[in-house]
Design an enzyme around this catalytic site. Structure first.
Site, PDB file in Angstrom:
ATOM      1  N   LYS A  46      29.554 -31.825 -15.268  1.00  0.00           N
ATOM      2  CA  LYS A  46      30.090 -30.624 -14.611  1.00  0.00           C
ATOM      3  C   LYS A  46      29.548 -29.375 -15.322  1.00  0.00           C
ATOM      4  CE  LYS A  46      32.599 -30.207 -11.653  1.00  0.00           C
ATOM      5  NZ  LYS A  46      32.386 -30.134 -10.179  1.00  0.00           N
ATOM      6  N   ARG A  53      49.286 -41.877 -10.315  1.00  0.00           N
ATOM      7  CA  ARG A  53      49.367 -43.252 -10.837  1.00  0.00           C
ATOM      8  C   ARG A  53      50.803 -43.566 -11.241  1.00  0.00           C
ATOM      9  NH1 ARG A  53      46.988 -46.200 -16.283  1.00  0.00           N
ATOM     10  NH2 ARG A  53      47.460 -48.304 -15.561  1.00  0.00           N
ATOM     11  N   PHE A  92      40.431 -35.318  -2.880  1.00  0.00           N
ATOM     12  CA  PHE A  92      41.755 -34.723  -3.120  1.00  0.00           C
ATOM     13  C   PHE A  92      41.773 -33.197  -2.880  1.00  0.00           C
ATOM     14  CE2 PHE A  92      44.249 -33.041  -6.978  1.00  0.00           C
ATOM     15  CZ  PHE A  92      45.387 -32.778  -6.226  1.00  0.00           C
ATOM     16  N   THR A 137      35.524 -27.099 -13.535  1.00  0.00           N
ATOM     17  CA  THR A 137      36.711 -27.563 -14.262  1.00  0.00           C
ATOM     18  C   THR A 137      36.852 -26.912 -15.643  1.00  0.00           C
ATOM     19  OG1 THR A 137      37.604 -29.538 -15.353  1.00  0.00           O
ATOM     20  CG2 THR A 137      35.259 -29.525 -14.976  1.00  0.00           C
ATOM     21  N   ASP A 138      38.078 -26.954 -16.156  1.00  0.00           N
ATOM     22  CA  ASP A 138      38.333 -26.465 -17.526  1.00  0.00           C
ATOM     23  C   ASP A 138      37.662 -27.355 -18.575  1.00  0.00           C
ATOM     24  OD1 ASP A 138      39.988 -28.689 -17.145  1.00  0.00           O
ATOM     25  OD2 ASP A 138      41.838 -27.670 -17.704  1.00  0.00           O
ATOM     26  N   GLU A 139      37.332 -28.592 -18.168  1.00  0.00           N
ATOM     27  CA  GLU A 139      36.845 -29.552 -19.170  1.00  0.00           C
ATOM     28  C   GLU A 139      35.471 -29.189 -19.719  1.00  0.00           C
ATOM     29  OE1 GLU A 139      37.437 -33.614 -18.441  1.00  0.00           O
ATOM     30  OE2 GLU A 139      39.260 -33.296 -17.297  1.00  0.00           O
ATOM     31  N   TYR A 151      31.709 -37.139 -17.710  1.00  0.00           N
ATOM     32  CA  TYR A 151      32.163 -36.324 -16.561  1.00  0.00           C
ATOM     33  C   TYR A 151      32.025 -34.839 -16.871  1.00  0.00           C
ATOM     34  CZ  TYR A 151      35.405 -33.593 -13.759  1.00  0.00           C
ATOM     35  OH  TYR A 151      35.959 -32.606 -12.974  1.00  0.00           O
TER      36      TYR A 151
HETATM   37  P1  NAD Z   1      37.928 -36.541  -5.822  1.00  0.00           P
HETATM   38  O1  NAD Z   1      37.277 -37.604  -6.643  1.00  0.00           O
HETATM   39  O2  NAD Z   1      39.294 -36.765  -5.312  1.00  0.00           O
HETATM   40  O3  NAD Z   1      37.011 -36.229  -4.552  1.00  0.00           O
HETATM   41  C1  NAD Z   1      35.624 -36.132  -4.638  1.00  0.00           C
HETATM   42  C2  NAD Z   1      35.064 -36.301  -3.225  1.00  0.00           C
HETATM   43  O4  NAD Z   1      33.622 -36.152  -3.299  1.00  0.00           O
HETATM   44  C3  NAD Z   1      35.328 -37.671  -2.604  1.00  0.00           C
HETATM   45  O5  NAD Z   1      35.777 -37.520  -1.270  1.00  0.00           O
HETATM   46  C4  NAD Z   1      33.975 -38.373  -2.645  1.00  0.00           C
HETATM   47  O6  NAD Z   1      33.791 -39.299  -1.590  1.00  0.00           O
HETATM   48  C5  NAD Z   1      33.027 -37.191  -2.538  1.00  0.00           C
HETATM   49  N1  NAD Z   1      31.699 -37.491  -3.113  1.00  0.00           N
HETATM   50  C6  NAD Z   1      31.435 -38.074  -4.322  1.00  0.00           C
HETATM   51  N2  NAD Z   1      30.105 -38.189  -4.477  1.00  0.00           N
HETATM   52  C7  NAD Z   1      29.518 -37.655  -3.373  1.00  0.00           C
HETATM   53  C8  NAD Z   1      28.178 -37.471  -2.963  1.00  0.00           C
HETATM   54  N3  NAD Z   1      27.145 -37.881  -3.720  1.00  0.00           N
HETATM   55  N4  NAD Z   1      27.943 -36.879  -1.774  1.00  0.00           N
HETATM   56  C9  NAD Z   1      28.971 -36.466  -0.985  1.00  0.00           C
HETATM   57  N5  NAD Z   1      30.267 -36.627  -1.316  1.00  0.00           N
HETATM   58  C10 NAD Z   1      30.531 -37.212  -2.499  1.00  0.00           C
HETATM   59  O7  NAD Z   1      37.820 -35.230  -6.699  1.00  0.00           O
HETATM   60  P2  NAD Z   1      38.788 -33.968  -6.770  1.00  0.00           P
HETATM   61  O8  NAD Z   1      39.814 -34.211  -7.788  1.00  0.00           O
HETATM   62  O9  NAD Z   1      39.175 -33.581  -5.398  1.00  0.00           O
HETATM   63  O10 NAD Z   1      37.781 -32.880  -7.355  1.00  0.00           O
HETATM   64  C11 NAD Z   1      37.047 -32.026  -6.498  1.00  0.00           C
HETATM   65  C12 NAD Z   1      36.263 -31.036  -7.334  1.00  0.00           C
HETATM   66  O11 NAD Z   1      37.148 -30.267  -8.118  1.00  0.00           O
HETATM   67  C13 NAD Z   1      35.284 -31.689  -8.308  1.00  0.00           C
HETATM   68  O12 NAD Z   1      34.125 -30.904  -8.341  1.00  0.00           O
HETATM   69  C14 NAD Z   1      36.019 -31.632  -9.638  1.00  0.00           C
HETATM   70  O13 NAD Z   1      35.102 -31.587 -10.713  1.00  0.00           O
HETATM   71  C15 NAD Z   1      36.770 -30.334  -9.490  1.00  0.00           C
HETATM   72  N6  NAD Z   1      38.016 -30.213 -10.272  1.00  0.00           N
HETATM   73  C16 NAD Z   1      38.984 -31.176 -10.181  1.00  0.00           C
HETATM   74  C17 NAD Z   1      40.179 -31.003 -10.864  1.00  0.00           C
HETATM   75  C18 NAD Z   1      41.297 -32.024 -10.765  1.00  0.00           C
HETATM   76  O14 NAD Z   1      42.290 -31.882 -11.466  1.00  0.00           O
HETATM   77  N7  NAD Z   1      41.212 -33.025  -9.915  1.00  0.00           N
HETATM   78  C19 NAD Z   1      40.361 -29.874 -11.658  1.00  0.00           C
HETATM   79  C20 NAD Z   1      39.339 -28.916 -11.729  1.00  0.00           C
HETATM   80  C21 NAD Z   1      38.181 -29.099 -11.021  1.00  0.00           C
HETATM   81  O1  TDX Z   2      47.535 -43.580 -16.687  1.00  0.00           O
HETATM   82  C1  TDX Z   2      47.244 -42.555 -17.318  1.00  0.00           C
HETATM   83  N1  TDX Z   2      47.964 -42.224 -18.427  1.00  0.00           N
HETATM   84  C2  TDX Z   2      47.718 -41.109 -19.161  1.00  0.00           C
HETATM   85  O2  TDX Z   2      48.405 -40.858 -20.154  1.00  0.00           O
HETATM   86  C3  TDX Z   2      46.169 -41.673 -16.898  1.00  0.00           C
HETATM   87  C4  TDX Z   2      45.338 -42.006 -15.691  1.00  0.00           C
HETATM   88  C5  TDX Z   2      45.938 -40.544 -17.649  1.00  0.00           C
HETATM   89  N2  TDX Z   2      46.676 -40.262 -18.749  1.00  0.00           N
HETATM   90  C6  TDX Z   2      46.430 -39.008 -19.491  1.00  0.00           C
HETATM   91  C7  TDX Z   2      44.994 -38.668 -19.787  1.00  0.00           C
HETATM   92  C8  TDX Z   2      44.977 -37.157 -19.718  1.00  0.00           C
HETATM   93  O3  TDX Z   2      45.377 -36.613 -20.963  1.00  0.00           O
HETATM   94  O4  TDX Z   2      46.881 -37.967 -18.614  1.00  0.00           O
HETATM   95  C9  TDX Z   2      46.039 -36.812 -18.694  1.00  0.00           C
HETATM   96  C10 TDX Z   2      45.469 -36.523 -17.322  1.00  0.00           C
HETATM   97  O5  TDX Z   2      44.552 -37.560 -16.996  1.00  0.00           O
HETATM   98  P1  TDX Z   2      43.678 -37.541 -15.645  1.00  0.00           P
HETATM   99  O6  TDX Z   2      44.581 -37.460 -14.468  1.00  0.00           O
HETATM  100  O7  TDX Z   2      42.720 -38.678 -15.723  1.00  0.00           O
HETATM  101  O8  TDX Z   2      42.968 -36.120 -15.749  1.00  0.00           O
HETATM  102  P2  TDX Z   2      41.920 -35.482 -16.810  1.00  0.00           P
HETATM  103  O9  TDX Z   2      41.132 -36.511 -17.504  1.00  0.00           O
HETATM  104  O10 TDX Z   2      42.683 -34.493 -17.626  1.00  0.00           O
HETATM  105  O11 TDX Z   2      40.936 -34.721 -15.777  1.00  0.00           O
HETATM  106  C11 TDX Z   2      41.467 -34.066 -14.595  1.00  0.00           C
HETATM  107  O12 TDX Z   2      41.501 -32.681 -14.763  1.00  0.00           O
HETATM  108  C12 TDX Z   2      40.292 -31.986 -14.853  1.00  0.00           C
HETATM  109  C13 TDX Z   2      40.600 -34.403 -13.375  1.00  0.00           C
HETATM  110  O13 TDX Z   2      40.546 -35.799 -13.212  1.00  0.00           O
HETATM  111  C14 TDX Z   2      39.223 -33.813 -13.513  1.00  0.00           C
HETATM  112  O14 TDX Z   2      38.476 -34.048 -12.324  1.00  0.00           O
HETATM  113  C15 TDX Z   2      39.365 -32.334 -13.718  1.00  0.00           C
HETATM  114  O15 TDX Z   2      38.115 -31.762 -13.933  1.00  0.00           O
END
Ligand code: NAD
Ligand code: TDX
Length: 343
Positions: A159, A198, A19, A128-130, A155
């Site tokens: 991280k 979702r 993503f 991440t903030d988590e 998770y």
């Molecule tokens: P995502 O799950 O959508 O994408 C992760 C990608 O990494 C995928 O394309 C997957 O195929 C690849 N991958 C997984 N394992 C691998 C491996 N062993 N080798 C090579 N590639 C691999 O995740 P995202 O939401 O895009 O998150 C990207 C980064 O940002 C992560 O480090 C996550 O911790 C961080 N992050 C995400 C959020 C969020 O809200 N999504 C917020 C803060 C930080």
């Molecule tokens: O169907 C749902 N209903 C719901 O209420 C889902 C999938 C989630 N939730 C809630 C759980 C969380 O409080 O929504 C909030 C957001 O959930 P997620 O999208 O699963 O995110 P979260 O667990 O907060 O983590 C995300 O932000 C920090 C990313 O997935 C992480 O990769 C990132 O580090």
């Protein structure tokens, strides 16, 4: 926009079929076309080459694992900069099976660090903030760069471990690295297991949106382009060894309000959703203080306050509505997995 690269600058992006990494590839192609981009991605369930289809002929794509030492050694030796997004990223999955999280997030980051150390390359590590754990709902504080680490889930703890490795490699081996910790992202190309896509794809599939527990939890939502503009600024001006918090001050909306907003923006009644089982160990509130990034580096997010979030959500709804091919084939399997847990 100031370009800070020349035509020879090579960038290796890990997790670029995911993503945020995928959006980063598009953002970089648009705003910094002088970079030569290589993406390495394992293509787990979360990776999707269709995300990169429009630019595939303009980048190098390598399907591979960041834990593969030989491959990472080669790719890092050939680049100037590494931007490290690859991770197992979904909390709910980490509660079912933590191992891939330990492997990719910790051993994978270690593998990259060793190669970066060997070849003395610039690294930016995405986190991440988590890692900070959560705040109480009535706590007015926000996380800063000096907040102690207190992760809750497999998770977030992996991280946190990866961040510690990066800091130790900076201090002990002098590698040229920066770290950013960002809040919850939303936008196009996000896997439909995550909260916002979702719910949008549920409505588009005639399924009711699903709210975990009471939905009082607060996430500090940021549009993915705002995250990625910050990453470029850190690459350009960030101080080596420093950490930067990224957040767009959207910590005033809880999950219930977000789901209601989505229902309304998609022409349903505000209450067109159902409550499902809560997430075990569910973090209550995340909130980010990004003053360092704003004051020291001059960063400004584009999607802020309620209007910004509404505009960002509308654009995201449009994207999922117009790109069913990108997500539809997986929808039933994702929902089946959730249903098995009463979610
Ligand atoms: P995502 O799950 O959508 O994408 C992760 C990608 O990494 C995928 O394309 C997957 O195929 C690849 N991958 C997984 N394992 C691998 C491996 N062993 N080798 C090579 N590639 C691999 O995740 P995202 O939401 O895009 O998150 C990207 C980064 O940002 C992560 O480090 C996550 O911790 C961080 N992050 C995400 C959020 C969020 O809200 N999504 C917020 C803060 C930080
Ligand atoms: O169907 C749902 N209903 C719901 O209420 C889902 C999938 C989630 N939730 C809630 C759980 C969380 O409080 O929504 C909030 C957001 O959930 P997620 O999208 O699963 O995110 P979260 O667990 O907060 O983590 C995300 O932000 C920090 C990313 O997935 C992480 O990769 C990132 O580090």
């Amino acid at each position: 926009m100031v370009l800070y690269t020349n035509s020879m600058t090579k960038m290796l992006i890990t997790g670029g079929a995911g993503f945020i990494g995928g959006n980063f590839v598009h953002y970089t192609r648009k705003h910094y076309p002088n970079y030569q981009l290589t993406v390495i991605d394992k293509l787990t369930y979360a990776g999707n080459t269709r995300t990169l289809e429009p630019v595939m002929d303009k980048i190098e794509f390598v399907q591979g694992d960041i834990c593969d030492r030989e491959l990472i050694d080669k790719l890092v030796s050939e680049t100037d900069i590494v931007v490290h997004f690859a991770a197992e990223s979904h909390n709910d999955n980490s509660l079912r099976n933590p191992w891939p999280f330990v492997e990719t997030n910790i051993i994978g980051t270690y593998t990259i660090l060793e190669a970066v150390r060997k070849y003395n390359k610039r690294l930016h590590h995405i986190s991440t903030d988590e890692v900070f754990g959560d705040l109480e709902l009535d706590d007015p504080n926000r996380f800063t760069e000096t907040t102690s680490y207190n992760p809750s889930s497999p998770y977030s703890s992996t991280k946190a471990g990866s961040d510690h490795l990066v800091r130790a490699w900076v201090r002990s081996f002098g590698i040229q690295a920066t770290i950013s910790n960002c809040s919850n992202n939303y936008g196009p190309y996000q896997h439909i297991e995550k909260f916002i896509p979702r719910q949008i794809t549920n409505i588009l599939s005639d399924i009711k949106p699903k709210l975990y527990g009471t939905g009082e939890q607060v996430r500090d939502w940021i549009h993915v382009d705002d995250h990625n503009s910050a990453v470029h600024l850190i690459l350009e001006k960030g101080v080596i060894g420093d950490t930067y918090i990224i957040g767009a001050d959207n910590d005033h909306v809880n999950n219930k309000q977000v789901i209601e907003m989505i229902c309304e923006l998609m022409g349903k009644g505000k209450d067109f959703y159902e409550h499902v089982n809560d997430r075990p160990g569910h973090d209550m509130r995340y909130a980010m203080n990004s003053s360092k990034l704003r004051n020291e580096l001059g960063w400004q997010p584009q999607y802020t306050d309620n209007d910004g979030m509404k505009n960002g959500l509308l654009a995201t709804i449009d994207w999922y509505t117009n790109n069913r091919d990108w997500w539809q084939a997986e929808k039933m399997a994702v929902e089946k997995k959730y249903a098995e847990q009463g979610q």
